[in-house]
Design an enzyme around this catalytic site. Structure first.
Site, PDB file in Angstrom:
ATOM      1  N   GLU A  51       0.805  -1.227   0.000  1.00  0.00           N
ATOM      2  CA  GLU A  51       0.000   0.000   0.000  1.00  0.00           C
ATOM      3  C   GLU A  51       0.842   1.283   0.000  1.00  0.00           C
ATOM      4  OE1 GLU A  51      -2.871  -0.102   3.164  1.00  0.00           O
ATOM      5  OE2 GLU A  51      -3.965  -1.762   2.281  1.00  0.00           O
TER       6      GLU A  51
ATOM      7  N   GLU B 203      -5.295  -8.650   0.852  1.00  0.00           N
ATOM      8  CA  GLU B 203      -5.983  -8.303   2.104  1.00  0.00           C
ATOM      9  C   GLU B 203      -7.438  -8.055   1.783  1.00  0.00           C
ATOM     10  OE1 GLU B 203      -4.503  -4.979   4.502  1.00  0.00           O
ATOM     11  OE2 GLU B 203      -2.438  -5.588   4.128  1.00  0.00           O
TER      12      GLU B 203
HETATM   13  C1  BG6 Z   1      -4.419  -2.249   5.680  1.00  0.00           C
HETATM   14  C2  BG6 Z   1      -2.978  -2.290   6.117  1.00  0.00           C
HETATM   15  O1  BG6 Z   1      -4.629  -1.123   4.914  1.00  0.00           O
HETATM   16  O2  BG6 Z   1      -5.384  -2.119   6.684  1.00  0.00           O
HETATM   17  C3  BG6 Z   1      -2.771  -2.965   7.466  1.00  0.00           C
HETATM   18  O3  BG6 Z   1      -2.168  -2.928   5.150  1.00  0.00           O
HETATM   19  C4  BG6 Z   1      -3.822  -2.489   8.448  1.00  0.00           C
HETATM   20  O4  BG6 Z   1      -1.464  -2.719   7.900  1.00  0.00           O
HETATM   21  C5  BG6 Z   1      -5.203  -2.825   7.908  1.00  0.00           C
HETATM   22  O5  BG6 Z   1      -3.639  -3.050   9.724  1.00  0.00           O
HETATM   23  C6  BG6 Z   1      -6.353  -2.461   8.844  1.00  0.00           C
HETATM   24  O6  BG6 Z   1      -6.307  -1.131   9.215  1.00  0.00           O
HETATM   25  P1  BG6 Z   1      -7.125  -0.498  10.406  1.00  0.00           P
HETATM   26  O7  BG6 Z   1      -6.788   0.939  10.343  1.00  0.00           O
HETATM   27  O8  BG6 Z   1      -8.562  -0.754  10.155  1.00  0.00           O
HETATM   28  O9  BG6 Z   1      -6.722  -1.126  11.678  1.00  0.00           O
END
Ligand code: BG6
Length: 459
Positions: free
Chosen positions: A166, A364
């Site tokens: 990202e 993800e």
């Molecule tokens: C993704 C990242 O964008 O979102 C992760 O790659 C991150 O590192 C995940 O933990 C969730 O983010 P958040 O802000 O909802 O805890």
């Protein structure tokens, strides 16, 4: 039954800084997160910083058992640059070498293919303080040297690599919106950092091709398809520009080896062109990715601006659009993100039609929920909402694959509940629960469901 293609892979993602924890005498160097936490600990949810996270550094062997129980055929994590090379350049930490070698080897011995990323928001502090992080070409070269070291040390074990996770988040959060260190608002620097990261990725790929002859390398981008409020010409224009900034800005250099002319024109118009050379542009065009990881959480809905932008304000992409809250949209209230599973289908079509149908995987996708203990029944978190979330996204992904998209696997965020930057342990995403104080792990209902999903190669 929805069946996925033969060889489709299943797993989860996590990152080094978010999961390993710092342990006495592990010789890990400081990162920008250590600095940020030292300066302003109250900005982190419940004052939890990056030192004690999910303890994988010490528990990885038993954690691999949990990966097996939850059906992993692949597992994605990152190497901590500051753990391996504490100052970012120079001396290598032998304890880190032993740790990563054993971690990756044990994964393979247990039938789980590691997918290893080199950078997940965690710049070694020394490089930030001495050179200004990725705003400097010196750090671009330090990254390429670090990447080379990783390929030489672990390239015989790991065959699937990723340069950055990202990168647009590092740019936006570090240089426009003040969520990541160095917490600046500087659009010129933001553009320079974006360009430097694309260059650093290409330079790392160049190293990779010389060292790991039998592997694949890619980049992981968080794609947020931009949808216009309506078919009004100016709403459509707003979405077109939002798409250029949010998605094309890294997709184009990574996959096509060049930038979209429309984006360059906007950057020029605002006098934000970065420092670059023809030689660097050649490196970008000659070192494209083999594979693409895509993180998908939410769409980007936009409308034509309701007011004229202030010409004196620091430039933000929002100069060209307003965010649009579509009436009736489904929300994940814990995270404040819209849930729109069809977005994954739209991404698969975009990659097929506009990016040569390059092999890609979901790197993800997931749902962060606060206060999950309240869903515990007989000792297990019954996260049916998460299972539903996965199923709906998989249905749309499946449709994309049926229509010819070259998607190779589905990797969710995350493995075991982990530390998430300023949100720390607020929203839990794991297939496996972490009891933070004791560091005890328990598989959630979604973890058992994921195991069935993987075994059946569908649901
Ligand atoms: C993704 C990242 O964008 O979102 C992760 O790659 C991150 O590192 C995940 O933990 C969730 O983010 P958040 O802000 O909802 O805890």
């Amino acid at each position: 039954m929805i069946n996925f293609p033969e060889g489709f892979f299943w797993g989860s993602s996590i990152s080094a800084e978010q999961s390993e924890s710092r342990v006495k005498n592990d010789n890990k160097g400081l990162t920008t997160w250590d600095k940020y936490y030292e300066l302003e600990p109250y900005k982190f949810h419940n004052n939890i910083g990056p030192d004690k996270t999910t303890g994988i550094y010490e528990q990885y062997i038993s954690d691999i058992e949990l990966l097996k129980k939850t059906g992993h055929t692949v597992f994605r994590t990152s190497i901590s640059w500051a753990r391996l090379i504490p100052n970012g350049t120079g001396e290598i930490n032998q304890k880190a070498v032993e740790f990563y070698k054993d971690y990756f080897t044990k994964l393979k011995e247990n039938g789980i293919e590691p997918i290893v990323n080199l950078y997940h928001f965690d710049t070694p502090l020394k490089l930030e303080e001495e050179f200004g992080g990725f705003a400097s070409k010196k750090v671009v070269d330090a990254f390429s040297q670090y990447a080379k070291t990783c390929f030489e040390l672990f390239g015989d074990i790991v065959k699937k690599w990723v340069t950055f996770n990202e990168p647009i988040v590092s740019v936006e959060m570090g240089y426009l919106k003040q969520y990541h260190y160095p917490l600046e608002v500087d659009s010129k620097k933001a553009v320079q950092v974006a360009y430097n990261i694309a260059l650093a990725s290409a330079k790392a790929i160049r190293e990779f091709k010389n060292i790991v002859k039998d592997g694949q390398i890619g980049i992981i981008l968080n794609l947020t398809p931009a949808y216009p409020r309506s078919n009004n010409l100016y709403d459509l224009k707003a979405a077109e520009i939002a798409e250029l900034f949010a998605n094309n800005s890294f997709l184009d250099p990574a996959v096509k080896g060049q930038y979209d002319k429309r984006l360059i024109d906007i950057i020029k118009k605002h006098d934000l062109l970065p420092e670059y050379t023809q030689e660097e542009l050649n490196i970008i065009s000659q070192n494209k990715v083999d594979i693409l990881g895509i993180n998908y959480y939410q769409p980007l809905r936009v409308a034509a601006r309701a007011s004229l932008p202030n010409p004196d304000a620091p430039f933000m992409p929002e100069y060209y659009y307003d965010y649009y809250s579509m009436p009736g949209r489904r929300m994940n209230p814990h995270r404040g993100w819209e849930i729109y599973p069809k977005g994954l289908y739209d991404i698969s079509k975009n990659i097929k039609e506009n990016y040569n149908n390059i092999p890609w995987f979901v790197a993800e996708n997931g749902m962060g929920v606060e206060g999950e203990e309240k869903y515990r029944v007989d000792g297990m978190i019954q996260d049916d909402y998460r299972i539903e979330f996965f199923k709906e996204h998989l249905e749309w992904l499946h449709k994309g694959i049926q229509e010819g998209s070259n998607c190779m696997g589905y990797i969710v965020w995350t493995t075991i509940d982990c530390w998430s930057w300023m949100n720390a342990y607020k929203n839990r995403y794991g297939l496996i629960e972490l009891e933070y104080d004791t560091q005890i792990r328990r598989i959630k209902k979604s973890g058992y469901w994921f195991n069935e999903l993987s075994k059946n190669n569908g649901f």
